[in-house]
Scaffold this motif. Structure first.
Motif, mmCIF file in Angstrom:
data_model
loop_
_atom_site.group_PDB
_atom_site.id
_atom_site.type_symbol
_atom_site.label_atom_id
_atom_site.label_comp_id
_atom_site.label_asym_id
_atom_site.label_seq_id
_atom_site.Cartn_x
_atom_site.Cartn_y
_atom_site.Cartn_z
ATOM 1 N N VAL A 48 3.644 8.743 5.220
ATOM 2 C CA VAL A 48 3.445 8.715 3.405
ATOM 3 C C VAL A 48 3.948 8.903 2.600
ATOM 4 O O VAL A 48 5.426 9.000 2.658
ATOM 5 C CB VAL A 48 3.294 10.619 3.555
ATOM 6 N N VAL A 64 -5.772 10.883 -2.465
ATOM 7 C CA VAL A 64 -5.340 10.345 -1.694
ATOM 8 C C VAL A 64 -5.838 8.543 -1.136
ATOM 9 O O VAL A 64 -6.772 8.708 -1.550
ATOM 10 C CB VAL A 64 -5.463 11.286 -0.323
ATOM 11 N N TYR A 66 -5.649 6.058 1.766
ATOM 12 C CA TYR A 66 -5.274 6.087 3.466
ATOM 13 C C TYR A 66 -5.112 4.284 3.556
ATOM 14 O O TYR A 66 -5.936 3.780 3.184
ATOM 15 C CB TYR A 66 -6.533 6.340 4.258
ATOM 16 N N ILE A 96 -1.690 10.143 -3.928
ATOM 17 C CA ILE A 96 -0.905 10.112 -2.548
ATOM 18 C C ILE A 96 -1.685 8.495 -1.562
ATOM 19 O O ILE A 96 -2.486 8.557 -1.119
ATOM 20 C CB ILE A 96 -1.016 11.397 -1.390
ATOM 21 N N VAL A 98 -1.434 6.886 2.431
ATOM 22 C CA VAL A 98 -0.552 7.229 3.912
ATOM 23 C C VAL A 98 -1.115 6.618 4.426
ATOM 24 O O VAL A 98 -2.330 5.512 4.680
ATOM 25 C CB VAL A 98 -2.168 8.454 4.271
ATOM 26 N N VAL A 145 -4.184 15.929 6.540
ATOM 27 C CA VAL A 145 -3.559 15.504 5.657
ATOM 28 C C VAL A 145 -3.596 16.556 4.514
ATOM 29 O O VAL A 145 -3.109 17.152 3.918
ATOM 30 C CB VAL A 145 -3.918 13.948 4.673
ATOM 31 N N GLU A 146 -5.219 17.135 4.229
ATOM 32 C CA GLU A 146 -5.359 18.584 3.230
ATOM 33 C C GLU A 146 -4.610 19.402 3.194
ATOM 34 O O GLU A 146 -4.649 19.988 2.061
ATOM 35 C CB GLU A 146 -7.316 18.108 3.335
ATOM 36 N N THR A 151 -4.826 17.455 -2.409
ATOM 37 C CA THR A 151 -4.260 16.794 -2.305
ATOM 38 C C THR A 151 -5.771 16.728 -3.511
ATOM 39 O O THR A 151 -6.129 18.473 -3.249
ATOM 40 C CB THR A 151 -5.196 16.173 -1.482
ATOM 41 N N ASP A 155 -10.512 10.566 -2.284
ATOM 42 C CA ASP A 155 -9.957 9.943 -1.570
ATOM 43 C C ASP A 155 -10.131 8.509 -1.005
ATOM 44 O O ASP A 155 -11.942 8.133 -1.317
ATOM 45 C CB ASP A 155 -9.386 10.220 -0.214
#
Length: 345
Positions: A48, A64, A66, A96, A98, A145-146, A151, A155
């Protein structure tokens, strides 16, 4: 020869006054270990990267992204570098990042195949793990993650090549799983271009909820290119109103091996681009003489720039129109020009 040897010995014997301090690690992110009950190779590294604003704005929540194939030794580092670059140029929103480690990517990211034998021979892996991988994302990773990070409910999923095929398949099979889909050079040759040929039927039953697709490809030929063109044709004819999309054809400038990095930057700018302003240059570099700003110019500076109140234009247009747009809010169309699509309309 003796002179040269003597000089070399003298240089080696001369003490060096400047010395490097003890090395310190340069940290790009934090890596966690997640035990999955869904995936066969249960232990998975999740890396992360938090944006610079995360600590200094403790009440703020962030989208986010991913990243498939996002292990520490995979694509995480160079995509994290792009994420860090926005902290220098502010050309897209902070998010963010990930990174999800792939262990057996040719199994876990691939859709089923009617006859797995040719894939097992060519890829040395049994295809068909994508449904379980989506369950892993939906039931295990995203909730974790949440729960652990701030967040904001938006996403994206992104990947390249076979991982990009997973992105396309997920958009078609389970579109509610993500808001934004970034598919860079997807392996649309899969199953004789199944996901391009059948995309229209999927799109017609996509359901509600705003979705965005960033699609790009390089100089790949054969079914890789043809399958992508089938998908684009389906998007032209059958994309619902809640799906906006863009296609960047980089076939004249990039290969399958070079495409990912430049198109990842372009995707972030296309999907999450932020407004900017054009300021007066200084006389030192040929700009106009310095003077006090007018009341109109001060009013423009006091206005908060949003995507909605910004003027869309290319950097070249901004350069040519500079005197007419000083201090106005701009949404610059950075990077390559899309071949087609309706994203941003």
């Amino acid at each position: 020869m003796r002179v040269i040897l003597s000089l070399a010995a003298l240089l080696l014997a001369t003490p060096v006054s400047a010395q490097l301090t003890e090395a310190e690690p340069y940290v790009l992110g934090q890596t966690y270990t997640l035990e999955s009950a869904i995936l066969k190779e249960g232990t998975r590294k999740i890396t992360v990267r938090l944006p610079a604003e995360y600590d200094v704005e403790p009440e703020r929540a962030f989208p986010v992204v991913y990243l498939l194939d996002g292990g520490p030794e995979q694509d995480f580092a160079h995509i994290a570098g792009i994420a860090q670059s926005r902290e220098m140029n502010y050309s897209f929103e902070p998010f963010i990042l990930v990174g999800i480690q792939s262990v057996n990517r040719r199994h876990e990211l691939s859709p089923p195949a009617a006859d797995p034998a040719p894939y097992e021979e060519a890829l040395r892996a049994t295809p068909g793990g994508s449904a379980d991988y989506r369950r892993f994302l939906k039931e295990e990773l995203k909730p974790m993650v949440e729960a652990q990070f701030r967040t904001d409910g938006r996403d994206a999923i992104m990947g390249e090549s076979l991982a990009a095929l997973f992105v396309v398949e997920t958009l078609l099979e389970e579109p509610a799983l993500f808001d934004d889909y970034i598919a860079i050079s997807p392996s649309m040759w899969w199953e004789k271009m199944k996901y391009g040929r059948e995309a229209g039927g999927y799109l017609e039953t996509m359901g509600s909820g705003a979705k965005r697709l960033y699609l790009s490809t390089a100089n790949e030929g054969d079914w890789h290119r043809e399958g992508t063109e089938h998908l684009i044709a389906a998007l032209r004819l059958h994309a619902p109103e809640n799906l906006t999309w863009t296609f960047i054809d980089a076939g004249e400038s990039e290969t399958h091996g070079t495409l990912y990095h430049p198109m990842a930057l372009d995707a972030f700018r296309a999907l999450y681009g932020t407004p900017s302003r054009e300021y007066r240059s200084y006389p030192l570099i040929g700009g106009p003489e310095i003077r006090e700003r007018s009341a109109e110019e001060n009013a423009l500076l006091e206005q908060e720039c949003t995507r909605e109140n910004s003027i869309a234009m290319t950097p070249g247009t901004a350069e040519r129109a500079r005197e007419a747009i000083y201090y106005r809010c701009l949404l610059l169309e950075l990077g390559p020009t899309p071949r087609e699509g309706n994203l941003g309309e």
